[in-house]
Design a protein around this motif. Structure first.
Motif: not given
Length: 361
Positions: A109-114
């Motif tokens: 879930s890359v959107f958990q990072d910037n």
């Protein structure tokens, strides 16, 4: 009686409470960008320092997903595009004093990072569109949405963009809170064949894709010498900011009809760049207005309205267009909206939000 979906209930409340305000946000004209064709070699290294990139125009600065330029972003973000016979190239530059990332596993879930998020609907029908996310580690989550979540859509994360080229360049130091960074850049080459998936063989000048670009920006704090996502008083991570190229009008990137237009032109020598038919776009917006209130009507009444007059009577503040060119075909459980142009062409939107265009024989 059918149980209304959560999406319909939400729309019903929104439209009933403040219809005119919400309409103006959801129905802004999408952004338009003209991507020039290039014949030179582009090295994907996150820097976009080739001469070809200097010929590409910058987009407008990204701004708030709901309010657009009325709420500018805290940090400058902008992009540019080029294309050739094999790839669509995208470069996005982020101003960022603290570059950080945590996720390294593909399809996490890359959107958990910037992160940068890219949405692509090459057929402009709101279905089977691409969602792509990348963080400063160049970790990617790529997927296909068969249709939007609001319509019961599901994501297919097993799908990958085969042949994708990607790179990130950090102007500073990644994950080092002891200094201040200047920013980071993402450079991407999307293989055209992979994105089109066999639907068409190639891009030609005058074609367009519906696209949007979003910066997911999370507030951080430093704990034990490391960046951590900032949390509220209950230990839950704070919601991110979403800064986008083409404002949506709601905190929801899965409104594919709100994507911008990326037009594919020849190089600088092309005397007639492609354009968007503004009459068609205007009538699309009128059809979407009817679509939104039809969904709200179903949420309130448990069935779709049978005719346009019922919708105009139920939602007078929305100033729904009154014209014989717009038609509604409906049962309690499904519907089709249609606009007929004088030249015999037409455009339709069905209850699942699918857009189709055609011409009478």
């Amino acid at each position: 009686m059918k149980t209304p979906s959560l999406f319909c209930l939400c729309l019903a409340g929104v439209f009933a409470a403040q219809a005119q305000e919400i309409d103006s946000k959801l129905l802004q004209s999408p952004r338009i960008y003209t991507a020039k064709k290039t014949t030179g070699t582009i090295t994907i290294d996150g820097k976009a320092d080739e001469a070809q990139w200097s010929k590409a125009d910058w987009t407008v600065d990204f701004s708030d997903i709901t309010d657009g330029e009325n709420k500018p972003a805290a940090y400058t973000t902008r992009g540019k595009l080029l294309w050739d016979d094999n790839y669509v190239y995208l470069y996005v530059a982020f101003e960022e004093p603290h570059v950080w990332a945590t996720l390294k596993e593909h399809d996490s879930s890359v959107f958990q990072d910037n992160a940068l998020e890219v949405f692509i609907d090459p057929d402009d029908d709101t279905h089977n569109y691409v969602e792509f996310q990348i963080n400063a580690f160049t970790t990617v989550w790529d997927l296909i949405m068969n249709l939007p979540y609001r319509n019961g859509g599901r994501s297919l994360s097993d799908w990958d963009i085969k042949g994708l080229q990607k790179a990130v360049h950090v102007n500073g130091t990644l994950n080092d809170p002891t200094d201040e960074d200047r920013g980071w850049g993402v450079e991407l080459a999307f293989p055209i064949k992979s994105i089109l998936g066999g639907r068409r063989a190639a891009i030609k000048p005058g074609d367009y894709w519906r696209m949007n670009f979003s910066r997911v920006q999370r507030e951080t704090e430093v704990q034990d010498g490391q960046y951590q996502r900032k949390s509220d008083g209950n230990g839950r991570p704070l919601a991110p900011e979403y800064w986008v190229w083409s404002p949506v009008g709601a905190v929801n990137l899965h409104f594919p009809e709100r994507m911008g237009y990326v037009l594919f032109a020849e190089d600088d020598g092309n005397p007639v760049p492609p354009t968007i038919d503004h009459e068609e776009e205007g009538m699309r917006l009128e059809l979407w207005k009817y679509y939104y209130v039809q969904q709200a009507y179903q949420g309130e009444h448990g069935a779709y309205a049978a005719d346009l007059r019922a919708l105009r009577d139920a939602y007078p503040k929305d100033q729904l267009a009154v014209t014989d060119a717009i038609q509604l075909f409906a049962t309690p459980y499904q519907f089709l909206l249609r606009y007929n142009y004088p030249n015999g062409q037409f455009i339709t939107i069905d209850h699942l939000g699918k857009v189709s265009k055609g011409k009478e024989d």
